[in-house]
Design an enzyme around this catalytic site. Structure first.
Site, PDB file in Angstrom:
ATOM      1  N   ASP A 289       0.724  -1.202   0.167  1.00 57.60           N
ATOM      2  CA  ASP A 289      -0.155   0.011  -0.132  1.00 57.60           C
ATOM      3  C   ASP A 289       0.917   1.204   0.096  1.00 57.60           C
ATOM      4  OD1 ASP A 289      -3.329   0.418   1.109  1.00 57.60           O
ATOM      5  OD2 ASP A 289      -1.819   2.158   1.132  1.00 57.60           O
TER       6      ASP A 289
ATOM      7  N   ASN B  15     -13.155  -3.461   2.196  1.00 54.21           N
ATOM      8  CA  ASN B  15     -13.953  -2.325   2.252  1.00 54.21           C
ATOM      9  C   ASN B  15     -14.873  -2.297   0.901  1.00 54.21           C
ATOM     10  OD1 ASN B  15     -12.844  -1.498   4.695  1.00 54.21           O
ATOM     11  ND2 ASN B  15     -11.333  -0.053   3.609  1.00 54.21           N
TER      12      ASN B  15
ATOM     13  N   GLN C 226     -14.678   2.488   1.434  1.00 56.29           N
ATOM     14  CA  GLN C 226     -13.911   2.209   0.241  1.00 56.29           C
ATOM     15  C   GLN C 226     -13.923   3.251  -0.467  1.00 56.29           C
ATOM     16  OE1 GLN C 226     -15.904  -0.282  -2.506  1.00 56.29           O
ATOM     17  NE2 GLN C 226     -14.065  -1.128  -3.623  1.00 56.29           N
TER      18      GLN C 226
ATOM     19  N   HIS D 165     -10.358  -5.405  -3.025  1.00 55.95           N
ATOM     20  CA  HIS D 165      -8.837  -5.444  -2.750  1.00 55.95           C
ATOM     21  C   HIS D 165      -8.898  -5.850  -0.973  1.00 55.95           C
ATOM     22  CE1 HIS D 165      -9.892  -1.305  -2.239  1.00 55.95           C
ATOM     23  NE2 HIS D 165      -9.420  -1.096  -1.014  1.00 55.95           N
ATOM     24  N   PHE D 166      -8.245  -6.734  -0.861  1.00 53.57           N
ATOM     25  CA  PHE D 166      -8.095  -7.023   0.689  1.00 53.57           C
ATOM     26  C   PHE D 166      -6.853  -6.397   1.213  1.00 53.57           C
ATOM     27  CE2 PHE D 166     -10.901 -10.657   0.921  1.00 53.57           C
ATOM     28  CZ  PHE D 166     -11.449 -10.978  -0.314  1.00 53.57           C
ATOM     29  N   HIS D 167      -6.957  -5.809   2.429  1.00 53.52           N
ATOM     30  CA  HIS D 167      -5.780  -4.987   3.119  1.00 53.52           C
ATOM     31  C   HIS D 167      -5.203  -6.070   4.097  1.00 53.52           C
ATOM     32  CE1 HIS D 167      -7.100  -0.845   2.415  1.00 53.52           C
ATOM     33  NE2 HIS D 167      -8.296  -1.421   2.196  1.00 53.52           N
TER      34      HIS D 167
END
Ligand code: 5GP
Ligand code: ZN
Length: 136
Positions: free
Chosen positions: A30, A84, A91, A97-99
């Site tokens: 990120d 999100n 979001q 997307h997966f954090h």
């Protein structure tokens, strides 16, 4: 999707700090990390929110989630996985997307979400009835 930033990252058109890649998924650091090693995993195919994905498309991401999770867990003390959907849930980028957020002692983040103590039994039961009928 042509104008989507995460599609462009997943295809390599926009550079990123790549963590992992397979046929279905792409993982990268990120740009504004919550902690050292905050990684995003995206499907290569464009979906705006998770409910647009089929079980097969979700399963296709499982290898990337497994691999990167294991790496993050090795390099940290714990991990939060966040995902999100829609603005109300925070979001910002409309591509699923997966954090994966590594956790470290004293990192200053809260260990868990605040509990809502004012949710009534009726509210919970009404949600339960509705979601069960939706999932039938
Ligand atoms: P969201 O709020 O949509 O769940 O999360 C979007 C995440 O994408 C944010 O944590 C943000 O820092 C990250 N992000 C946004 N644009 C870029 C970018 O161009 N490159 C990278 N590596 N991360 C980005
Ligand atoms: Zn996209």
């Amino acid at each position: 999707m042509k104008e989507c930033i995460f599609c462009k990252i997943a295809s390599g058109d926009i550079p990123s700090k790549k963590v992992y890649e397979d046929v279905h998924a792409f993982a990268f650091l990120d740009a504004e990390p919550l902690n050292i090693g905050h990684t995003l995993i995206v499907p290569k195919k464009h979906f705006e929110t998770i409910d647009e994905m089929s079980s097969k498309e979700l399963a296709n991401m499982s290898k990337a989630i497994e691999k990167v999770s294991k790496g993050v867990m090795k390099l940290s003390e714990g991990m939060n996985i966040l995902q999100n959907n829609n603005k109300i849930a925070g979001q910002v980028v409309p591509h699923v997307h997966f954090h994966l957020v590594p956790r470290y002692s004293g990192d200053g983040h809260v260990p868990e979400w605040g509990r809502k103590h004012n949710i009534t039994e009726d509210q919970s039961n009404e949600f339960l009835r509705k979601i069960k009928s939706f999932l039938k």
